[in-house]
Design an enzyme around this catalytic site. Sequence first.
Site, mmCIF file in Angstrom:
data_model
loop_
_atom_site.group_PDB
_atom_site.id
_atom_site.type_symbol
_atom_site.label_atom_id
_atom_site.label_comp_id
_atom_site.label_asym_id
_atom_site.label_seq_id
_atom_site.Cartn_x
_atom_site.Cartn_y
_atom_site.Cartn_z
ATOM 1 C CG ASP A 197 -10.173 -4.807 4.911
ATOM 2 O OD1 ASP A 197 -10.230 -4.688 6.142
ATOM 3 O OD2 ASP A 197 -9.660 -5.782 4.333
ATOM 4 C CD GLU A 255 -7.795 -2.224 8.515
ATOM 5 O OE1 GLU A 255 -7.735 -2.855 9.577
ATOM 6 O OE2 GLU A 255 -8.111 -2.745 7.421
#
Length: 552
Positions: free
Chosen positions: A214, A282
């Site tokens: 993330d 990401e």
Amino acid sequence: MNATVTKRDLTHLEKPADWWRGAVIYQIYPRSFQDDTGDGIGDLRGITRRLPYIASLGVDAIWISPFFTSPMKDFGYDVADYCDVDPMFGTLADFDALVRGAHGLGLKVMIDLVLSHSSDQHPWFAESRADRDNDKANWYVWADAKPDGTPPNNWLSIFGGSAWTWDARRCQYYLHNFLVSQPDLNFHEPAVQDALLDVARFWLERGVDGFRLDTINFYTHDARLRDNPALAPEDRNNTIAPAVNPYNHQQHLYDKNRPETLEFLRKLRAVMNPYGAAAVGEVGDAQRGLEIMGEYTAGDDLVQMCYAFELLSGDQPDAASIADLMAHVARVAKDGWACWAYSNHDVMRHATRWNLTQEAQKLFATLLMCLRGSACIYQGEELGLTEADVSFEDLQDPYGIEFWPEFKGRDGCRTPMVWDASNSNGGFTTAAKPWLPVASEHLRNAVAVAEQDDQALLHHYRHVIALRRAHPALAQGRMEEMRVDGDVLMFHRRLGDAHYLCMFNIGADDQTVTLPDGDWVSVEDEKITLSGSGTHALGAWQSLVMKPKGDA
């Protein structure tokens, strides 16, 4: 931290080192996938129950969004214990059973690691904020106020407002790029990096095959805390934050995207390598997302894959924009590896965002399986689920609550998966009320309904995933000779002696295209043959994947 580790399941190591290259990954948002306990919230046992369905799609791996212990202010992306399962999702034993079940079906398991920040309820933060002299005093990003008492600099939170919050215990500000309750970890502190690498080892020892990382480009901040420069209005791009968010008014040079991140990624890769594990990062940046993707995946000592947001937002891409995107990637990430997706848990579902008919959705699914890179599919995408309209009274997402009604947040793409149409909850839960309401219009797209409809999008997804698996050049080969002819995108994929011509009419009107020299036959229907001596009519939203006639 729960330090109990079960005996590692070694079956997950029996795989090629580059299994991730060209893999198709199915994203599961656990709160909304399948509720097995009847409390209205999805859980790990529910995922295990549905693994045969996922395997039937032909995908290579699953990515499970966070299920760790959390106060759920950001629904698991605020972690209070990195090495345990939140009771609402089950137990570590449930997770171990899920891994065994997935491996038994040939599915790799990737989990979502949220390393840039923790919950403010994590014991690390409780100790860090206690005073300025404890062992973890430097584990988070603390800074003194300016002489006038204002925050140390102009950095903004992606959830709105200043990225700094005053803490009365230390009489200092702490950094949070997201919610106030999500303080940023200090990657300039070696002990923080070591602790996070131990987290990765914990899950690798439990048998996971990799991680989704993330907000990978948020890991490191500028140690000098320099102000971000303003971004000219004509350069503002709302692919990362909604247009109403002032976050778009800055060029984010110093609060993220720092070169020191590469050092940590090398350490993480060294931890993963002995396990044959892979990671997909990401990259959240509106100006330099593709360049950062190239930097983070270059060579064999950083992360294997990254995705940026070019296909996750904005208007429906056309032939020219996709050609431009692929050319840009070829320039800035020639030594790296992209992972492409149209939808996920953070953006409006692409069926709605791009206003797609079912035929258009089929075209884009085929295109995704033919692009160079790996691919992510978000739960329900294969059913053609649209963005749900969630009323303000039912909203759960703090992002949407903050900016409603101009931006309604992410709940519309997070509503429960629909398995059958027998009741208003679509087979997701036996509870009277799920955590988010099931959209009534989704019931007609439920898995059980789609299985009985030969024309359903579900069958097309299975078909094109199988096509990619049957022809490795589509997953791993070179992408060459890209050409745009009206609404038609055309390119070649090559791997060794294998050669394919891919054509996509990305539009609602018939097109006539000039073919490359040679005779071609469809890999899907040998009755379809074309000659390069002339032109060919390509119907609206039609795609063709061809190989030279006579090739095996």
